[in-house]
Scaffold this active site. Sequence first.
Site, short mmCIF file in Angstrom:
data_model
loop_
_atom_site.label_atom_id
_atom_site.label_comp_id
_atom_site.label_asym_id
_atom_site.label_seq_id
_atom_site.Cartn_x
_atom_site.Cartn_y
_atom_site.Cartn_z
N HIS A 77 -5.12 -6.48 4.07
CA HIS A 77 -4.18 -5.35 4.18
C HIS A 77 -3.54 -5.36 5.57
O HIS A 77 -4.23 -5.15 6.57
CB HIS A 77 -4.92 -4.03 3.96
CG HIS A 77 -5.37 -3.84 2.55
ND1 HIS A 77 -4.82 -2.89 1.70
CD2 HIS A 77 -6.31 -4.49 1.81
CE1 HIS A 77 -5.41 -2.95 0.52
NE2 HIS A 77 -6.31 -3.91 0.56
N CYS A 117 0.84 -1.20 0.00
CA CYS A 117 0.00 0.00 0.00
C CYS A 117 0.88 1.24 0.00
O CYS A 117 1.94 1.28 0.62
CB CYS A 117 -0.95 0.00 1.19
SG CYS A 117 -0.27 0.63 2.71
N GLU A 118 0.43 2.23 -0.73
CA GLU A 118 1.25 3.43 -0.87
C GLU A 118 1.16 4.34 0.36
O GLU A 118 1.92 5.30 0.47
CB GLU A 118 0.87 4.20 -2.13
CG GLU A 118 -0.52 4.79 -2.13
CD GLU A 118 -0.84 5.45 -3.48
OE1 GLU A 118 -0.23 5.07 -4.49
OE2 GLU A 118 -1.71 6.33 -3.49
N HIS A 119 0.28 4.04 1.28
CA HIS A 119 0.15 4.88 2.47
C HIS A 119 1.08 4.46 3.60
O HIS A 119 1.52 5.29 4.38
CB HIS A 119 -1.30 4.85 2.97
CG HIS A 119 -2.28 5.29 1.92
ND1 HIS A 119 -3.37 4.52 1.55
CD2 HIS A 119 -2.30 6.39 1.14
CE1 HIS A 119 -4.02 5.15 0.58
NE2 HIS A 119 -3.39 6.28 0.31
N HIS A 120 1.33 3.14 3.72
CA HIS A 120 2.17 2.66 4.83
C HIS A 120 3.33 1.79 4.34
O HIS A 120 4.10 1.31 5.16
CB HIS A 120 1.31 1.81 5.79
CG HIS A 120 0.10 2.53 6.30
ND1 HIS A 120 -1.12 2.45 5.66
CD2 HIS A 120 -0.08 3.34 7.36
CE1 HIS A 120 -2.00 3.19 6.33
NE2 HIS A 120 -1.40 3.74 7.35
N CYS A 175 -1.55 -3.26 6.93
CA CYS A 175 -1.55 -1.96 7.62
C CYS A 175 -2.81 -1.79 8.46
O CYS A 175 -2.78 -1.19 9.53
CB CYS A 175 -1.40 -0.81 6.63
SG CYS A 175 -2.68 -0.75 5.38
N GLN A 187 -5.56 -0.63 -3.64
CA GLN A 187 -6.22 -1.77 -4.29
C GLN A 187 -7.19 -1.32 -5.38
O GLN A 187 -7.34 -1.99 -6.41
CB GLN A 187 -6.95 -2.60 -3.22
CG GLN A 187 -7.47 -3.92 -3.77
CD GLN A 187 -8.16 -4.75 -2.71
OE1 GLN A 187 -7.74 -4.78 -1.56
NE2 GLN A 187 -9.23 -5.44 -3.08
ZN ZN Z 1 -1.88 1.11 4.18
#
Ligand code: ZN
Length: 206
Positions: free
Chosen positions: A165, A96-99, A167, A137
């Site tokens: 996920h 995931c690009e956030h975490h 995260c 996703q």
């Molecule tokens: Zn994430």
Amino acid sequence: MTDTSRTSSGVPAEPGHDEAKLEFTELDWRRFIASLGENPDRSGLRETPMRVAKAWKHWASGYGQDPAEILKVFEDGAERYNELIVVRGIPVYSHCEHHLAPFFGTATIGYVPEGRIVGLSKLTRLVDCFARRLQVQERLTSQVAETLMHELQPKAVGVIIRCRHLCMESRGIRTPGEETITSAMLGELQTNLGMRAELLALAREK
Ligand code: ZN
């Protein structure tokens, strides 16, 4: 759900990561380990920055791949075939690009060919090409669908991805094992509700 009028085949390929870049990330990972309060020189961690840098080279290898190239060679032979071809259980491993945390699961791809068909290995490679990038996703799902629509020009394409996920799960926001399900339906699958229901039902089955 994505719009059929878009013809983009997704994120364009980017140049591969060279060795100099890898060395730089190795230093970065060393700094990261130190920032956790760890000693990056203790024996168990000494090789870790290089290993992590190499692992990320693999996990980010999709940037160096051209999705159109993967689907370039296709087979004719489905001229009179007017039903869904469904491939299930295509493995998905992404971050995931956030975490930068892993998310993983499976993809179901269904399409109604217009003469051209593709092999399972190509569908797997197409998913890998987009999964081995920093992702969400939802975008992964629409990129796979839009690329198939653009390159194969079938009558319909549907992509359903189910992933866990880390995260979210590991931080207690979600129940462990809970899956996120995303779908993109293009072409006839946007209007043919019977076909859409059939594909969704197939994707739900374990
Ligand atoms: Zn994430």
